[in-house]
Design a protein around this motif. Structure first.
Motif, short mmCIF file in Angstrom:
data_model
loop_
_atom_site.label_atom_id
_atom_site.label_comp_id
_atom_site.label_asym_id
_atom_site.label_seq_id
_atom_site.Cartn_x
_atom_site.Cartn_y
_atom_site.Cartn_z
N SER A 62 0.70 -1.31 0.04
CA SER A 62 -0.01 0.00 -0.21
C SER A 62 0.92 1.23 0.02
O SER A 62 0.55 2.13 -0.64
CB SER A 62 -0.90 -0.28 1.33
OG SER A 62 -1.68 1.25 1.25
N SER A 64 3.96 1.44 -1.28
CA SER A 64 4.53 1.69 -2.52
C SER A 64 3.76 2.22 -3.55
O SER A 64 4.03 3.18 -4.13
CB SER A 64 5.05 0.12 -2.87
OG SER A 64 5.80 -0.33 -2.04
N PHE A 65 2.43 1.78 -3.39
CA PHE A 65 1.38 2.35 -4.55
C PHE A 65 0.98 3.69 -4.21
O PHE A 65 0.70 4.50 -5.11
CB PHE A 65 0.48 1.40 -4.57
CG PHE A 65 0.59 0.36 -5.56
CD1 PHE A 65 0.51 0.56 -7.04
CD2 PHE A 65 1.12 -1.10 -5.23
CE1 PHE A 65 0.68 -0.46 -8.00
CE2 PHE A 65 1.32 -1.95 -6.14
CZ PHE A 65 1.14 -1.76 -7.54
N VAL A 66 1.15 4.15 -2.98
CA VAL A 66 0.93 5.70 -2.60
C VAL A 66 1.81 6.27 -3.32
O VAL A 66 1.60 7.59 -3.90
CB VAL A 66 0.89 5.59 -1.09
CG1 VAL A 66 1.10 7.28 -0.82
CG2 VAL A 66 -0.49 5.30 -0.43
N SER A 218 -3.64 1.00 -3.80
CA SER A 218 -3.25 1.47 -2.44
C SER A 218 -4.23 1.32 -1.41
O SER A 218 -4.25 0.69 -0.27
CB SER A 218 -2.69 2.88 -2.42
OG SER A 218 -2.22 3.13 -1.21
#
Length: 329
Positions: A62, A64-66, A218
């Motif tokens: 999460s 990383s995707f933020v 995320s």
């Protein structure tokens, strides 16, 4: 007699050479993407002290995707791109959920019943599903060709050699296998849709779509983590993760979506074959394990199947082949 001057290169020949060079660029980028994924897989074994990974799986993903969503949104705002609405917005959300969240949750549900090696082997089914789904979700209405399906099945066989999979001996194990296979089907379907959506979207409007897809991932991982994990909020643990994400994971994600409008869905799906292949080869090079002949045979089959899908027209839609040919004249 003097040498005759060579005839000037005709326009179709020079165009053909440029097209051939441009065809190798996406393949090189795909290899780089798979290398990023392979390095990420080996992080705990190769760099356990410098880059530990103590965060729970959903929390780490999460975060990383933020970062990825924020970077894509910033690029979209700088280019003054229009943000998607209606059907395109829903498609962007579906891409994020189908490519990442749903498969990850289904893999989590299979933990304890299906080994990690079996999960990795079963995900080599993605190219098979991509070939099947392409006529209905992707850009090729002609249906899967036998050569492509045969190559995908050969690669699948190779993965089963490299990652020995035990036949389910109980109903819970069989259900776990079905859960992982369902995850591969979702990943393949979303992969086909992503290629179509990114390809059909104007260049300046792609970053907002990518940002929405990443934000969906995320949020999905954050929700899954809230239900299944205990969050860890310590800078000593978050700092190395953020640094690793910026150095390895974010470049890989940008490469993934950059390739979406340069490769067919089938060719894009070969990342599920090439990344494990590179991971094993890097592991052999760095960790020096004992490798059985069966594993080498499996790797050879995986490489052969992936190469066929990447380097022959079987792995790309019929209309893409025709367009490439017409562009030479």
């Amino acid at each position: 007699m003097g040498n005759k001057p060579s005839a000037p290169e005709t326009e179709p020949e020079s165009s053909k050479k440029r097209a051939q060079r441009s065809d190798w660029l996406p393949i090189g980028a795909l290899a780089l993407l798979c290398s990023f994924w392979a390095i990420d897989t080996l992080r705990a074994d190769v760099l356990p002290d410098l880059f530990p990974d103590p965060l729970p799986r959903f929390e780490g993903a999460s975060i990383s995707f933020v970062l990825f969503a924020a970077a894509a949104a910033l690029l979209g705002m700088v280019s003054k791109a229009k943000w998607p609405r209606g059907r395109v917005l829903l498609d962007a959300i579906w891409i994020g959920a189908g490519m990442f969240v749903i498969p990850a949750v289904l893999i989590y549900l299979s933990d304890g019943r299906v080994s990690k090696l079996s999960q990795a082997a079963l995900f080599s089914l993605v190219p098979v599903f991509a070939l099947i789904f392409e006529p209905y979700i992707g850009a090729d209405p002609t249906g899967p060709r036998r050569g492509g399906l045969l190559a995908a099945l050969i690669a699948l066989t190779g993965m089963l050699f490299a990652f020995p999979v035990q036949i389910p001996a109980s109903i819970p194990t069989a259900l776990g296998f079905c859960t992982v296979i369902l995850g591969t089907a979702f990943a393949a379907a979303a992969n086909c849709k992503a290629v179509v959506l990114i390809t059909e979207t104007a260049k300046q409007s792609r970053m907002p779509i990518i940002a929405i897809a990443a934000a969906t991932v995320s949020a999905g991982f954050a929700g899954a983590g809230a239900v299944t994990e205990h969050a860890v909020w310590q800078w000593s643990l978050l700092g190395p993760h953020l640094l690793w994400s910026a150095a390895v994971e974010l470049p890989g994600l940008f490469l993934l979506f950059w390739l979406m409008h340069r490769m067919s869905a089938v060719r894009m799906s070969t990342r599920y074959l090439i990344a494990p292949l590179i991971s094993i080869l890097l592991g052999v090079l760095l960790l020096h394990p004992i490798v059985q002949p069966r594993t080498w045979l499996g790797l050879l089959l995986v490489a052969a199947g992936a190469a066929y899908l990447l380097l022959t027209p079987e792995g790309q839609p019929e209309n893409e082949v025709e367009t490439s040919t017409l562009s030479l004249h």
